[in-house]
Design an enzyme around this catalytic site. Structure first.
Site, mmCIF file in Angstrom:
data_model
loop_
_atom_site.group_PDB
_atom_site.id
_atom_site.type_symbol
_atom_site.label_atom_id
_atom_site.label_comp_id
_atom_site.label_asym_id
_atom_site.label_seq_id
_atom_site.Cartn_x
_atom_site.Cartn_y
_atom_site.Cartn_z
ATOM 1 N N SER A 54 -8.423 4.093 -44.758
ATOM 2 C CA SER A 54 -8.320 2.634 -44.740
ATOM 3 C C SER A 54 -6.896 2.166 -44.970
ATOM 4 O O SER A 54 -6.208 2.685 -45.821
ATOM 5 C CB SER A 54 -9.209 2.077 -45.836
ATOM 6 O OG SER A 54 -8.817 2.604 -47.073
ATOM 7 N N THR A 55 -6.470 1.220 -44.238
ATOM 8 C CA THR A 55 -5.147 0.586 -44.426
ATOM 9 C C THR A 55 -4.474 0.320 -43.099
ATOM 10 O O THR A 55 -4.774 0.948 -42.088
ATOM 11 C CB THR A 55 -4.199 1.523 -45.226
ATOM 12 O OG1 THR A 55 -4.641 1.651 -46.542
ATOM 13 C CG2 THR A 55 -2.783 0.993 -45.263
ATOM 14 N N THR A 56 -3.533 -0.637 -43.151
ATOM 15 C CA THR A 56 -2.520 -0.718 -42.106
ATOM 16 C C THR A 56 -1.188 -0.821 -42.821
ATOM 17 O O THR A 56 -1.003 -1.702 -43.671
ATOM 18 C CB THR A 56 -2.696 -1.969 -41.236
ATOM 19 O OG1 THR A 56 -4.038 -2.068 -40.830
ATOM 20 C CG2 THR A 56 -1.790 -1.897 -40.024
ATOM 21 N N GLY A 108 -5.811 1.222 -39.473
ATOM 22 C CA GLY A 108 -5.585 0.020 -38.668
ATOM 23 C C GLY A 108 -4.502 0.191 -37.634
ATOM 24 O O GLY A 108 -4.449 -0.547 -36.646
#
Lengths: 210, 256
Positions: free
Chosen positions: A10-12, A141
């Site tokens: 999870s993350t950008t 992301g």
């Protein structure tokens, strides 16, 4: 997702070099499964006065690594009696991420400014390689915005253009990636220091009408 | 019979027959923390090609680091100069290649410091690398790479291959990965009729093979480097791109 060895995390996160410094950005969502454990996370982590890292992957792993590098780098800087180089910080991350590659889930972007080479962005993806890039995106992301960054990036952008580029990119990623969201945290690192900014949900750059 | 039901004293607290057993006190690396088994290559490079010619050796590789199917790093170099008579190209895990590069570069520096005028010959480097790769595989902690080593020493060309299992051999033409299926037959066809290529002919052969690989290897990229080693030393040229021809697209319509 297809592709050998790929784990979706999870993350950008993003970092862009410009003449005189770097711009870094990240979303603010930490998830455990589908629950958002923290909706205002700070993924832009202080490593030294002019060096930050963007963390993606396991929150625990990256926090632990960042802690170790923070310690190692401050010690090194005291010994040197000089601000440390961004390349040094990046290589410290690489040493850890490569040595413990089977035990870690960590994709890290190291970015900062030093007197020798100015603004620099180094990517240390999972597996523990290191490469310098003029800009870098990471996290789950990031897959949604490869097209956008490839088409919008121009070499020689100013700090303001970089901030806009980063904010737009992360906003687009947050729109499409369930594991990214919340606010956009930005920071610009130059010789003068670090300027932090937060773009709240209501002020996010908007692209679609619906 | 009774024997089958009795526990054998010899095997008290031991494994039952057929069971996998890890002996107590098995070694982990001394001093420097758990370098465990690399079972998952992450960022990988595809084929490396190598060909011998009259007066030297040429090696080529594209500049892509793939993250699964994603073409993530499009400007990385997979070729390195070892010393004035040796070049090396690697496919497979890029982090492991960077580690190998670091080790080799330090070895070459240390040797320079000895100041005896001697340098590692390509054959010596190939032999060393084979031992390293085989040893790592035996410890179940391989360097997940396939390495092509080229050199020119004492007037003779050298071209060798080492992979993550420690399999090693020499050949007038070498190709790793997809190249082994697509490029090797092309290279062998040329070299079997004309074993002594000129530098230009070797270059043309390599470029032809790279074009085919770009057409047919889904993990390739149209940006490559070529390293050449001759009597005069090492030259790494690039980045180059292949001219591609898509005319046949006009001849196809629908699927029947």
């Amino acid at each position: 997702m297809s592709g050998r060895g790929r784990i979706v995390f999870s993350t950008t996160i993003m970092a862009v070099e410009f003449d005189g410094g770097v711009v870094i950005g990240a979303d603010s969502r930490t998830t455990t499964g589908a629950y958002i454990a923290n909706r205002v996370t700070d993924k832009l982590t202080f490593i030294h006065d002019h060096i930050f890292c963007c963390r993606s992957g396991s929150a625990a792993d990256t926090q632990a690594i960042a802690d170790v590098v923070n310690y190692q780098l401050s010690f090194h800087s005291i010994e040197l009696d000089e601000p440390p180089l961004v390349q040094t910080a990046a290589n410290l991350f690489k040493e850890l991420c490569y040595r413990y590659r089977e035990d870690l889930t960590a994709g890290i972007i190291v970015a900062g400014w030093d007197k020798r080479k100015g603004g620099q962005v180094y990517t240390v993806p999972m597996g523990g390689m290191i490469v310098r890039q003029s800009f870098s995106i990471g996290g789950s992301g990031s897959t949604y915005i490869y097209g956008y960054v490839d088409s919008s990036y121009k070499p020689g952008m100013t700090k303001e253009e970089c901030l806009e580029f980063t904010a737009n990119a992360i906003s687009l990623a947050m729109e499409r990636d369930g594991s990214s969201g919340g606010v956009i945290r930005l920071a610009a690192i130059t010789e003068a220091g670090v300027e932090r900014k937060v773009i709240l949900g209501s002020e996010l750059p908007r692209f679609t009408v619906s | 019979m009774e024997v089958c039901n009795r526990r054998m004293n010899l095997w008290a607290n031991g494994p039952s027959p057929g069971e996998l057993y890890s002996f107590p006190g098995s070694t982990s690396c001394v001093g420097v923390g758990p370098v465990k088994t690399t079972l998952n290559p992450m960022v990988t490079g595809t084929s490396v090609l190598g060909v011998k010619f009259n007066g030297g050796v040429m090696i080529a590789a594209d500049m892509l680091g793939s993250y699964g199917s994603l073409a993530r790093f499009r400007s990385i170099s997979r070729l390195m100069k070892v010393n004035d008579c040796t070049i090396l190209g690697a496919s497979g895990d890029y982090a492991d290649y960077q580690y190998l590069k670091q080790v080799i570069e330090q070895m070459v520096i240390d040797e320079e410091l000895l100041g005896d005028g001697h340098h590692y010959s390509p054959k010596a480097m190939h032999s060393w690398l084979t031992r390293v790769m085989y040893n790592r595989r035996t410890r179940m902690n391989p360097l997940w790479n396939t390495v092509v080593l080229g050199g020119f020493y004492n007037g003779e060309s050298f071209l060798g291959y080492v992979d993550k299992l420690g399999v090693a051999y020499e050949s007038p033409s070498i190709a790793t990965g997809f190249g082994a299926y697509l490029a090797q037959p092309l290279m062998r066809e040329v070299m079997e009729t004309k074993p002594d290529l000129s530098r230009d002919e070797a270059r043309q052969l390599i470029e032809r093979c790279l074009k085919v690989l770009y057409y047919r290897d889904a993990r390739s990229y149209n940006k490559f480097e070529i390293a050449t080693v001759t009597e005069g030393g090492v030259e790494i040229e690039g980045p180059f791109s292949s001219e591609t021809n898509w005319d046949i697209a006009h001849m196809v319509s629908g699927f029947e």
